[in-house]
Scaffold this active site. Structure first.
Site, PDB file in Angstrom:
ATOM      1  N   ASP A 102       0.819  -0.993   0.076  1.00 21.61           N
ATOM      2  CA  ASP A 102       0.128  -0.355   0.317  1.00 21.61           C
ATOM      3  C   ASP A 102       0.914   1.223  -0.220  1.00 21.61           C
ATOM      4  O   ASP A 102       1.363   1.651  -1.111  1.00 21.61           O
ATOM      5  CB  ASP A 102      -0.887  -0.245   1.205  1.00 21.61           C
ATOM      6  CG  ASP A 102      -1.842   1.331   1.257  1.00 21.61           C
ATOM      7  OD1 ASP A 102      -2.256   1.243   0.004  1.00 21.61           O
ATOM      8  OD2 ASP A 102      -2.161   1.755   2.601  1.00 21.61           O
ATOM      9  N   LYS A 130      -0.885  -1.603  -4.701  1.00 26.38           N
ATOM     10  CA  LYS A 130      -1.709  -0.283  -4.917  1.00 26.38           C
ATOM     11  C   LYS A 130      -0.597   0.969  -4.944  1.00 26.38           C
ATOM     12  O   LYS A 130      -0.720   1.485  -3.545  1.00 26.38           O
ATOM     13  CB  LYS A 130      -2.626  -0.572  -3.039  1.00 26.38           C
ATOM     14  CG  LYS A 130      -3.861   0.221  -3.162  1.00 26.38           C
ATOM     15  CD  LYS A 130      -4.570   0.271  -2.045  1.00 26.38           C
ATOM     16  CE  LYS A 130      -5.254  -0.450  -1.611  1.00 26.38           C
ATOM     17  NZ  LYS A 130      -6.081  -0.004   0.240  1.00 26.38           N
ATOM     18  N   ASP A 158      -7.790  -8.576   6.207  1.00 32.89           N
ATOM     19  CA  ASP A 158      -8.684  -8.428   7.290  1.00 32.89           C
ATOM     20  C   ASP A 158     -10.025  -7.120   7.144  1.00 32.89           C
ATOM     21  O   ASP A 158      -8.706  -5.762   6.778  1.00 32.89           O
ATOM     22  CB  ASP A 158      -8.029  -8.582   8.262  1.00 32.89           C
ATOM     23  CG  ASP A 158      -7.705  -7.508   9.573  1.00 32.89           C
ATOM     24  OD1 ASP A 158      -6.393  -7.137   8.155  1.00 32.89           O
ATOM     25  OD2 ASP A 158      -8.463  -7.060   9.976  1.00 32.89           O
TER      26      ASP A 158
HETATM   27  P1  5GP Z   1       1.910  -0.226   4.129  1.00 36.25           P
HETATM   28  O1  5GP Z   1       2.530  -0.415   4.965  1.00 36.25           O
HETATM   29  O2  5GP Z   1       2.241  -0.705   2.171  1.00 36.25           O
HETATM   30  O3  5GP Z   1       0.807   0.863   3.663  1.00 36.25           O
HETATM   31  O4  5GP Z   1       0.355  -1.075   4.584  1.00 36.25           O
HETATM   32  C1  5GP Z   1       0.770  -2.795   3.902  1.00 36.25           C
HETATM   33  C2  5GP Z   1      -0.687  -3.557   4.940  1.00 36.25           C
HETATM   34  O5  5GP Z   1      -0.936  -2.500   5.660  1.00 36.25           O
HETATM   35  C3  5GP Z   1      -0.283  -4.417   4.481  1.00 36.25           C
HETATM   36  O6  5GP Z   1       0.375  -5.752   4.381  1.00 36.25           O
HETATM   37  C4  5GP Z   1      -1.865  -4.452   4.924  1.00 36.25           C
HETATM   38  O7  5GP Z   1      -2.099  -5.337   6.407  1.00 36.25           O
HETATM   39  C5  5GP Z   1      -2.677  -3.242   5.105  1.00 36.25           C
HETATM   40  N1  5GP Z   1      -3.171  -3.085   4.102  1.00 36.25           N
HETATM   41  C6  5GP Z   1      -3.129  -2.243   3.182  1.00 36.25           C
HETATM   42  N2  5GP Z   1      -3.820  -1.848   2.354  1.00 36.25           N
HETATM   43  C7  5GP Z   1      -4.857  -2.840   2.723  1.00 36.25           C
HETATM   44  C8  5GP Z   1      -6.368  -3.002   2.257  1.00 36.25           C
HETATM   45  O8  5GP Z   1      -6.867  -2.669   1.176  1.00 36.25           O
HETATM   46  N3  5GP Z   1      -7.041  -4.038   3.014  1.00 36.25           N
HETATM   47  C9  5GP Z   1      -6.791  -4.581   3.853  1.00 36.25           C
HETATM   48  N4  5GP Z   1      -6.778  -6.027   4.443  1.00 36.25           N
HETATM   49  N5  5GP Z   1      -5.300  -4.358   4.483  1.00 36.25           N
HETATM   50  C10 5GP Z   1      -4.572  -3.135   4.336  1.00 36.25           C
END
Ligand code: 5GP
Ligand code: MG
Length: 179
Positions: A102, A130, A158
């Protein structure tokens, strides 16, 4: 929220063929390297379970778990390792498996942490990406799907610890929100 607010974005069949494609690509690069496959808990456990059953060559599996503090639902806050590795990765070929990239903060943190332990190689496989939300540069070596800026659940993902068991990847819509 109940299941009437769920809308399928990526079907189980589409996921299956993506997993097979990713496994074939990973096999090309790792079949003779006895890689250490590291899943990031909790979200990657369903994807990892399917992926490794399509990896028909020797490999080992470990898990890590990250936690972020201080920023609610995003990972922009301080990241820490709440479940660390129990094996050395020095000189090993390592493949990190993640459910979704994300902002990129979690994976960037983990890849830096792992690279400092001198693996022979370090690659990332993410089922979903994303890119519209990215805050830090992340190289995804094996990517399943590019997804829009929507909150996804299912197939390990989740909302408040619910929906990880859904076979498809779905979006959660607010009550009253139009299609
Ligand atoms: P980042 O550090 O890349 O922002 O986020 C990673 C983590 O955020 C992912 O492993 C996941 O646990 C959570 N996350 C990010 N986007 C989503 C989403 O659309 N749905 C869910 N359920 N978790 C997300
Ligand atoms: Mg995750």
């Amino acid at each position: 929220m109940d299941s009437s607010n769920l809308k399928c974005l990526i079907s189980r069949e589409e996921i299956d063929s993506a997993v097979k494609r990713l496994a074939a690509d990973i096999k090309q690069d790792f079949h003779d390297k006895n890689p250490l496959v590291i899943g990031i808990l909790k979200g990657s456990f369903v994807f990892l379970a399917d992926l490794v059953r399509d990896l028909d060559f020797p490999h080992e599996i470990e898990f890590v778990r990250l936690s972020s503090y201080g920023s609610g639902s995003t990972t922009a806050g301080q990241l820490t390792m709440i479940h660390d590795l129990h094996v050395s990765i020095e000189g090993r070929h390592v493949l990190v498996v993640e459910d979704i990239v994300d902002t990129g903060n979690s994976v960037a943190f983990l890849m830096k942490y792992l690279s400092e332990k001198n693996p022979a190689s370090l690659k990332l496989c993410a089922l979903t990406d994303k890119p519209s939300r990215r805050q830090v540069d992340v190289k995804i070596d094996y990517r399943g799907f590019i997804v829009p800026n929507l909150f996804l659940v299912g197939y390990g993902l989740d909302f408040d610890e619910k929906y990880r068991n859904l076979p498809d990847i779905c979006t959660l819509q607010e009550i009253g929100e139009e299609e």
